[in-house]
Scaffold this active site. Sequence first.
Site, short mmCIF file in Angstrom:
data_model
loop_
_atom_site.label_atom_id
_atom_site.label_comp_id
_atom_site.label_asym_id
_atom_site.label_seq_id
_atom_site.Cartn_x
_atom_site.Cartn_y
_atom_site.Cartn_z
N LYS A 82 0.63 -1.21 -0.47
CA LYS A 82 -0.57 -0.34 0.06
C LYS A 82 0.82 0.80 -0.11
CE LYS A 82 -3.84 -0.05 2.51
NZ LYS A 82 -4.81 0.30 2.89
N ARG A 106 -3.21 2.66 8.32
CA ARG A 106 -3.79 1.40 7.74
C ARG A 106 -2.08 0.66 7.66
NH1 ARG A 106 -8.15 2.18 4.69
NH2 ARG A 106 -8.90 4.84 4.90
N GLY A 146 -8.28 -7.74 4.65
CA GLY A 146 -8.83 -7.40 6.27
C GLY A 146 -8.31 -7.81 7.52
N MET A 178 -5.21 -7.37 8.94
CA MET A 178 -4.84 -6.61 9.63
C MET A 178 -5.45 -5.32 10.10
SD MET A 178 -0.01 -6.97 9.23
CE MET A 178 -0.97 -6.54 7.37
N ARG A 216 -3.04 -1.38 -6.45
CA ARG A 216 -2.36 -2.00 -6.36
C ARG A 216 -2.68 -2.87 -7.66
NH1 ARG A 216 -5.31 -4.93 -1.41
NH2 ARG A 216 -7.05 -5.79 -2.47
N HIS A 245 -15.23 -8.99 1.15
CA HIS A 245 -14.44 -9.82 2.02
C HIS A 245 -14.26 -11.24 1.16
CE1 HIS A 245 -13.16 -12.25 4.87
NE2 HIS A 245 -11.84 -11.75 4.88
N ARG A 264 10.15 -49.41 -14.81
CA ARG A 264 10.41 -50.16 -13.40
C ARG A 264 9.93 -51.44 -12.92
NH1 ARG A 264 9.33 -46.80 -7.96
NH2 ARG A 264 7.28 -48.65 -8.33
N SER A 285 17.28 -41.89 -12.23
CA SER A 285 16.02 -41.32 -12.26
C SER A 285 15.35 -40.64 -10.92
CB SER A 285 14.51 -41.97 -12.67
OG SER A 285 13.34 -41.06 -12.88
N ASP A 307 10.91 -41.43 -2.28
CA ASP A 307 11.77 -42.58 -1.35
C ASP A 307 12.91 -41.93 -0.65
OD1 ASP A 307 10.37 -45.28 -0.57
OD2 ASP A 307 10.22 -45.39 -2.53
N CYS A 337 11.32 -38.83 -11.23
CA CYS A 337 9.87 -39.17 -11.38
C CYS A 337 9.01 -39.58 -9.81
CB CYS A 337 9.53 -40.92 -11.73
SG CYS A 337 10.02 -41.53 -11.11
N TYR A 340 14.94 -34.10 -17.91
CA TYR A 340 13.31 -33.79 -17.55
C TYR A 340 12.31 -34.23 -16.46
CZ TYR A 340 13.54 -39.20 -16.78
OH TYR A 340 13.85 -40.32 -17.03
C1 PEP Z 1 9.95 -42.62 -6.08
O1 PEP Z 1 9.56 -42.97 -4.85
O2 PEP Z 1 10.05 -41.41 -5.60
C2 PEP Z 1 8.80 -43.15 -6.74
C3 PEP Z 1 8.94 -42.48 -7.74
O3 PEP Z 1 8.94 -44.72 -6.10
P1 PEP Z 1 7.66 -45.04 -5.74
O4 PEP Z 1 6.60 -43.39 -5.12
O5 PEP Z 1 6.92 -46.01 -6.50
O6 PEP Z 1 8.03 -45.34 -4.26
MG MG Z 2 10.17 -45.81 -4.79
#
Ligand code: PEP
Ligand code: MG
Length: 902
Positions: free
Chosen positions: A29, A98, A107, A109, A343, A459, A637, A786, A791, A854, A874
């Site tokens: 503000k 203010r 709203g 504060m 703003r 609000h 996998r 990957s 985990d 992944c 990726y």
């Molecule tokens: C992980 O552990 O990130 C994974 C992709 O394998 P999962 O979730 O199947 O253990």
């Molecule tokens: Mg895993």
Amino acid sequence: MAAQETVDHKYVYDFAEGNKDLKDLLGGKGANLAEMTNLGLPVPPGFTITTEACKAYLGTGEEPAGLAGQIEAHLEALEREMGRRLGDPDDPLLVSVRSGAKFSMPGMMETVLNVGLNDRSVIGLSAQAGRNDRFAWDSYRRLIQMFGKTVCDVPGEEFEHALDEAKRAKGSTDDLDLDADDLRGLVDAYKKIFAKHTGREFPQAPREQLDLAIRAVFESWNAERAVVYRRQERIPADLGTAVNVVAMVFGNLGPDSGTGVAFTRDPASGAQGIYGDYLANAQGEDVVAGIRNTVPLQELERIDKTSYDELLSYMARLEEHYRDLCDIEFTIERGKLWMLQTRVGKRTAAAAFVIAGQLVDEGLIDLDEALHRVNGAQLAQLMFPRFRLDHEFEPVAKGVGASPGAASGKAVFSSDRAVELAAQGESVILVRRETNPDDLNGMIAANGILTSRGGKTSHAAVVARGMGKTCVSGADALDVNVPQRRFTVGEHTVGEGDVISVDGTTGKVYLGEVPVMPSEVVQYFEGNLEPARSEDPLVRAVHRIMTHADQRRRLAVRTNADTAEDAARARRFGAQGIGLCRTEHMFLGDRRELVERLILARTDDEREQALAALLPLQRADFVEIFRAMDGLPVTVRLIDPPLHEFLPPLEQLAVNVAVAQERGEDVAKEEALLAAVRRMHEENPMLGLRGVRLGLVIPGLFAMQVRAIVEAAVTVVRDGGSALPEIMVPLVGAVQELETVRAEAEKIIAEVVGESGVEVLIGTMIEVPRAALTAGQIAEAAEFFSFGTNDLTQMGWGFSRDDVEAAFFWRYLELGIFGISPFESIDAEGVGRLVRIAAEEGRAARPGLKLGVCGEHGGDPDSVHFFHSVGLDYVSCSPFRVPVARLEAGRAVLEAAGSDSR
Ligand code: PEP
Ligand code: MG
């Protein structure tokens, strides 16, 4: 800090000294008031006390040295400019105090208006206002009320009671019927309430009022609702708020005065035009609170054309200056327009895309900037389903489409009840006459919000839009009875627990649960809408920005999919391959029988037979998946979970055995299963016999899977397709594990591939901390890594991923140990460091090593930025998150190039 430095530290800035880029210091503000002042717009004069002063105060409980003197100096300058002294008995200067943090917290504060009024200056104010006693006493009673409530914690209801009492005595329900004498009496009543609760008289010294109000604003940074809001919006807890002290202008001086809010474009749809609300003869708080019914801003043209035209010209100027949608608060005091705030306005997800596209068309921003201004969370919202409205569903009411989305759930009438039912897993719609900041927890818990009063700027509307929550406001056909927990509309009565549906786009309210259908944006991603020919500006904008993100991004985006349907959908959504095909679901259903045979096998023969029966089934699975991803890489996998997950639970087996024995049936198989379950029981199955360990212990299991994968690839290639299989070994911690599996796999690959030309990569997941720390060695045996960040997070923190979120994360979040679950967004400092080390050391050992992720983090916006910065090739995520990851991967490039500082 040395005393001298402290004294010299600048804590107070005149509006003319600041600018819009000083939000950290002056709050949003204050920075924007400064910007408007410098643009020459009519801003009432004032000054801003910095967030640093607030932080110093919150740290020590005392105003920092030097602050009082600086306030004095700036106040004197303000008094000189205005030609009036604060609280002067004859001609008082009044100020508003203010809050204003870096990020808008609507709203949450405190604000105190009319500071400087007392028993004497109220007379002077009346004279100043042309002998308007009513106005002066009304202003005074508002000060005592606001000051009492916010500065001294006097319960607000007591003042409201006294006000109701005064109206009742007058035989009216409207404040405007109270005359000067009534209001003078009310001031006396308010003062008594104040004295009763605080043990002191209402402070008469103007400077004391000012200092206490400033202190209250500082302290409101830590008010509970502000804390909850920050957590919800992921606003850091240590920013503090600035305080703006501004000369008062009055919108309640008569019919030629008023107050309003305006948007330069529709914050719900992004459409160009004039949007806003105006309330004649009122102060700003009345509009924002949605308490009195406003008129559309366009009406101002009729009421006061000069001010209207002036306002429009300022709006155009601000939009061009900020190159974005602005929202504005203004007041007209006896025909003179004052700009009280501007703003860059909050907007819905749809509006964010549409406006970014329009601004590109208008030449105000380029495509990079457009991409920077939208985000993955908004895109995810646009992919939520919307109501399928066949003729059977007739709305029972229509309000304002305040924040889009389609929400169904049980009606509840209080914030607490919303929280309670939501905690039990229920979907709820919070129904209120209007919401106020105390409803925040309920609004967070609810699936949607419905109010019977207030417009697009109430609000409920503002907060819901900020949260991306569906909201219909101002459905005035509803008669909401909160104490009795019901509302009536026409001949219908809806009680607590009855299901209703609200459409935040159209503002329509339905009884019962309305079925849903895919949103336009999903239909576009599915390829069912041709963007160039679409009438929908949203589809066109999404298409344009996504195309740009794809051009900009370096990260490829793959998907986690283990069926051909998921793979095909993800491909339509832009996936460039599969980053994780989990094979375990392929052992469920009627294949469980075969898995049981495998587990129960007593001889090599029995085991081999079970595996031989699984082989063609697996091969068929992979053929379909390779076909769906024709020409794109598919990472399969090998089986990961502990095998006892495929067996029935111990208790169930024990009961089956007992029942069968009782009936005299043959229990040999059940007994064998029960014995196997007992034998295979593990205290910590996530750390037990799973992943690569299974492959090393159960002869032929991985071999069967490798054979199925490669045979499937060969089949697809022989049929004229293109299969690019990547075999991935889970849970590797030491290179020797991988080498063993690899040696066996390579033999099978060589045998099966033959002349087909199929190329197979072998790589590993990096999901055990030891693997990350020995990545250099592991890379010798892996063509790709990957990162299994699920985990890796589980083992990096020592958090059981299935238990901890429900068990104690709430406490960790409360204590600020982390701001968001590390399972949701990558913990860059800890788990992320393991990723970085493994990426660097892996690539050092094997240049060109392919790197991906992944775990669930692959589709989380902040994590995508992190993975970009680490240099992965990726990210892989579930099909619905593929577009989000594409967008964020594009944004990550801009962020890395420093575009965020624009
Ligand atoms: C992980 O552990 O990130 C994974 C992709 O394998 P999962 O979730 O199947 O253990
Ligand atoms: Mg895993």
